[in-house]
Scaffold this active site. Sequence first.
Site, PDB file in Angstrom:
ATOM      1  N   LYS A 122       0.851  -1.197   0.000  1.00 16.19           N
ATOM      2  CA  LYS A 122       0.000   0.000   0.000  1.00 16.19           C
ATOM      3  C   LYS A 122       0.880   1.237   0.000  1.00 16.19           C
ATOM      4  O   LYS A 122       1.908   1.276   0.675  1.00 16.19           O
ATOM      5  CB  LYS A 122      -0.938   0.025   1.214  1.00 16.19           C
ATOM      6  CG  LYS A 122      -1.897   1.252   1.222  1.00 16.19           C
ATOM      7  CD  LYS A 122      -3.009   1.090   2.233  1.00 16.19           C
ATOM      8  CE  LYS A 122      -2.554   1.342   3.655  1.00 16.19           C
ATOM      9  NZ  LYS A 122      -2.092   2.740   3.878  1.00 16.19           N
ATOM     10  N   GLU A 191      -9.021   7.937   3.669  1.00 15.09           N
ATOM     11  CA  GLU A 191      -8.948   8.212   5.105  1.00 15.09           C
ATOM     12  C   GLU A 191      -9.430   9.612   5.451  1.00 15.09           C
ATOM     13  O   GLU A 191      -8.972  10.602   4.872  1.00 15.09           O
ATOM     14  CB  GLU A 191      -7.508   8.026   5.615  1.00 15.09           C
ATOM     15  CG  GLU A 191      -7.380   8.277   7.102  1.00 15.09           C
ATOM     16  CD  GLU A 191      -6.061   7.835   7.700  1.00 15.09           C
ATOM     17  OE1 GLU A 191      -5.847   8.051   8.902  1.00 15.09           O
ATOM     18  OE2 GLU A 191      -5.232   7.261   6.958  1.00 15.09           O
TER      19      GLU A 191
END
Length: 273
Positions: A122, A191
């Site tokens: 990631k 996020e």
Amino acid sequence: MSTNTVDNTRKVTTRRLAEMKQRGEKISMLTSYDYSMAKIVDAAGIDVILVGDSASNVMAGNVTTLPITLDQMIYHAKSVMKGVSRALVVVDLPFGTYQGNSKEALASAIRIMKESHAEAVKMEGGSEIRESIERILCAGIPVMGHLGLTPQSINKFGTYNVRARQEKEANKLIEDAHLLEDIGCFAIVLEKIPSELAARVAKELTIPVIGIGAGGGVDGQVLVIHDMLGINQDFSPKFLRRYADLATVMTEGVQNYIADVKSGDFPSVAESY
């Protein structure tokens, strides 16, 4: 054998995550950093385990994610992989191992894959790190993107507040999300952004969108396991739901042990050889 039983024992892959999105099945994702925790989380049926650079905070006690090294991430990832049989394991590329140098990015990703046997990496960022992502993808390494609040850029932002509230930043996030899908990322984490924006991105993209503080209109959710199990009591953002209070349980257990040792109650005759 029921369909659910088959699904619960079938290995999770990047392709399976795409299938889950297509049929509207939500994706569950949690962090793990060691063998014992990963084994429990995997056996419970989690879809994705993230070996997050949040280990810098909850395992090493650092204020930010920036100090953790590639060697440390590989150590955590190797430990996690030994406890996992079903979940897809994704490992964060730590700060400084991929920004600005695509050759270094590829070398970092290859080390993670070869030394830990993890299944994907990631990376935080959009167009700024396009070259690094493309080089890693060309090597056959799956990449999960990460947009919105990107903790590795905390010194640039100067705050952990919600991102993309303003139109300009929201448009940039949408463009970056499409870019990440177009160049081949298999999923994206969003996020701490407005829920309406996250839902729009999830609807426009064909790849899974996993949220953390991004509302319920996305394809799945991720939390840091120390936060959701109540081990870490110092972090209480609005998006966090605590599913246990392990700090209290563990404290009581340790205190009972101390009392029994002090009193001579432990060990008993039955516990002695």
